[in-house]
Each structure stands twice: as structure tokens, then as C-alpha cells.
Design a protein around this motif. Sequence first.
Motif, short mmCIF file in Angstrom:
data_model
loop_
_atom_site.label_atom_id
_atom_site.label_comp_id
_atom_site.label_asym_id
_atom_site.label_seq_id
_atom_site.Cartn_x
_atom_site.Cartn_y
_atom_site.Cartn_z
N ASN A 95 0.82 -1.20 0.00
CA ASN A 95 0.00 0.00 0.00
C ASN A 95 0.86 1.25 0.00
N ILE A 96 1.91 1.24 0.81
CA ILE A 96 2.80 2.40 0.90
C ILE A 96 3.53 2.61 -0.42
N GLU A 97 3.84 1.53 -1.12
CA GLU A 97 4.57 1.63 -2.38
C GLU A 97 3.72 2.19 -3.52
N PHE A 98 2.40 2.24 -3.35
CA PHE A 98 1.52 2.56 -4.47
C PHE A 98 1.87 3.90 -5.12
N GLY A 99 1.97 4.96 -4.32
CA GLY A 99 2.28 6.27 -4.88
C GLY A 99 3.62 6.30 -5.58
N LEU A 100 4.56 5.52 -5.07
CA LEU A 100 5.89 5.46 -5.68
C LEU A 100 5.82 4.75 -7.03
N GLU A 101 4.93 3.76 -7.14
CA GLU A 101 4.72 3.11 -8.43
C GLU A 101 4.20 4.12 -9.45
N VAL A 102 3.21 4.89 -9.03
CA VAL A 102 2.63 5.92 -9.91
C VAL A 102 3.71 6.90 -10.35
N LYS A 103 4.63 7.19 -9.45
CA LYS A 103 5.69 8.14 -9.73
C LYS A 103 6.80 7.53 -10.59
N GLY A 104 6.76 6.19 -10.80
CA GLY A 104 7.74 5.53 -11.64
C GLY A 104 9.04 5.18 -10.93
N VAL A 105 9.01 5.08 -9.60
CA VAL A 105 10.20 4.73 -8.85
C VAL A 105 10.50 3.24 -9.05
N PRO A 106 11.76 2.85 -9.31
CA PRO A 106 12.10 1.44 -9.50
C PRO A 106 11.72 0.58 -8.28
N ARG A 107 11.46 -0.70 -8.53
CA ARG A 107 10.93 -1.59 -7.50
C ARG A 107 11.81 -1.63 -6.25
N ARG A 108 13.12 -1.76 -6.42
CA ARG A 108 14.00 -1.88 -5.25
C ARG A 108 13.96 -0.62 -4.41
N LEU A 109 13.97 0.53 -5.06
CA LEU A 109 13.91 1.79 -4.33
C LEU A 109 12.55 1.98 -3.66
N ARG A 110 11.49 1.50 -4.33
CA ARG A 110 10.16 1.57 -3.72
C ARG A 110 10.13 0.80 -2.41
N ALA A 111 10.67 -0.41 -2.46
CA ALA A 111 10.66 -1.26 -1.27
C ALA A 111 11.48 -0.63 -0.14
N GLU A 112 12.61 -0.05 -0.48
CA GLU A 112 13.45 0.58 0.54
C GLU A 112 12.71 1.76 1.18
N ARG A 113 12.09 2.56 0.35
CA ARG A 113 11.37 3.73 0.86
C ARG A 113 10.19 3.30 1.72
N ALA A 114 9.47 2.27 1.29
CA ALA A 114 8.32 1.79 2.06
C ALA A 114 8.77 1.27 3.42
N ARG A 115 9.89 0.57 3.47
CA ARG A 115 10.40 0.08 4.75
C ARG A 115 10.79 1.25 5.67
#
Length: 255
Positions: A95-115
Motif C-alpha cells: 500500500n505504501i509503495e503505491f504512490g511510488l509506483e505511480v511516480k515511476g520509482v524502481p521496485r527496489r527503491l520503492r521497497a526501501e522507501r516503504a520500509r
Amino acid sequence: MIGVRNITKTFPARSGPELTALENISLDIAAGEFVTLVGPSGCGKSTLLDLIAGLTEPTSGELTIGGHPITGPGLDRGVVFQQYALFPWRTAQANIEFGLEVKGVPRRLRAERAREMLALVGLTAFAHSYPHELSGGMRQRVAIARSLAYEPAVLLMDEPYAALDAQTRESLQEDLLAIWKRTGTTVLFITHSIEEAVYLGQRVAVMTARPGRIKRVVDIDLPDSGAGDPRSEPEFVRYRRDIWELLHDEVRAGV
């Protein structure tokens, strides 16, 4: 950071004249400021937040974020509603990664930011839990973390704690202040609770009954109470009383 200039918002009525929800509202909120908004039911608080979020357009007036006109929703604004609005099929982290997906952030960076955001709201151990497995307070923390994950300049909060019990509500108020101090995000927080408005806000904007106007903006300057609860301080009680006096006639007018 947020500029509201002479905003009026009307809605068509099925019969008779159109409904004026907001009338000639002006309010400036500085970068990094925490402002709370109180007013009687139906005065247009949520309408104003929707306008700033870009979810609807004003009938007249001008709205800006960072000096730029608001023309619709954008990732420069995060919104947290009273309803948690989480995707039930996604874990807390997803859920936290959703906005980052929309923003086009790469998967690994999305996961790091969500954590990082899960740690910020104290939910590291619940990264892989689904919304139905979380308490109401936990779900609202996930919603806040999701809104902050893509680093919006502004966080708009529409009575996010109204459905929570008193103990959870006070705990989340403390958490939100700690997050705000760490991130420096500009916050506009709508509430029906005068006590919550005084506790959280650097300024409290008081609205009139419909059509909503800004009746007064009260600066809050509470002394540092150390480890104590500022809500027990005489100054806190005075601010709460003063704001209630501003609201009293408006509440009666709105009944």
C-alpha cells in the motif's frame, strides 16, 4: 506553501437558488507549518480541503501550491481521509509503495522507501500484513505513511482520527507531531475537536457556519511542558475556551 485567495464554491441545487458552501475565503499557510481547521458541521471544511487537493474546482478565486496554480490532483499533495482508503488486496508495505509506483520509482527503491516509512510510523513488524489484519490505528498509520512516502510538499488530513477511540487518537496525535517535526512537511489538518486542533496546530483557523468563511485565525503558543501533557496546562485550557467562544454562535447557527 498553500495560498487560498478569495475562494468561493457553489453547488447547484435541485430546486431554488444554488448552494454556497464557501464564500470569499482567504488563507495562507507557510512552508513547514502545521495549521488546523475547525468549524461547525456543514461549514465547508472538507470542501476546502478537496479544493486544495485538486479534487474539485472553485467557482471563483485562486488556489496555489508553492506559488503555482492548482489545476488538479498532484503528487505534491498527500491526502489522508477519515476512511483509511487502503487497497485490501495489498499488504501494508505494498500500500505504501503505491504512490511510488505511480511516480515511476524502481521496485527496489520503492521497497526501501516503504520500509523506511513503516519504521517511521512504528509498523516495521507489520510490513506483510493486510489491512483487515490491522487495527484502525495501524491502518491510519499506513495511510499516513503512504501519503508521506513520495515526499509531498503538503499533507492534507480530513478528520483522520475521528473514528478512533480516545487512547488511540491521542497516541496518533503524538506520532503525527513527531513525524511532522522529522519531515518538515506542511500540514493542513481538519478536525471537529477543539482540543485536537489546539494540541496539533501552530495556528487554528476557525470557520463560520455555511457559507463557510474564515472567522479568525488563532496563533497557538504553548509553553514547553517538558515530559508533561500540555493539555493540562492553563494556557491550553485558555486557548480551548477562546476557540469555543468563537465557535459557539456558529454551531448554533448551523443547527
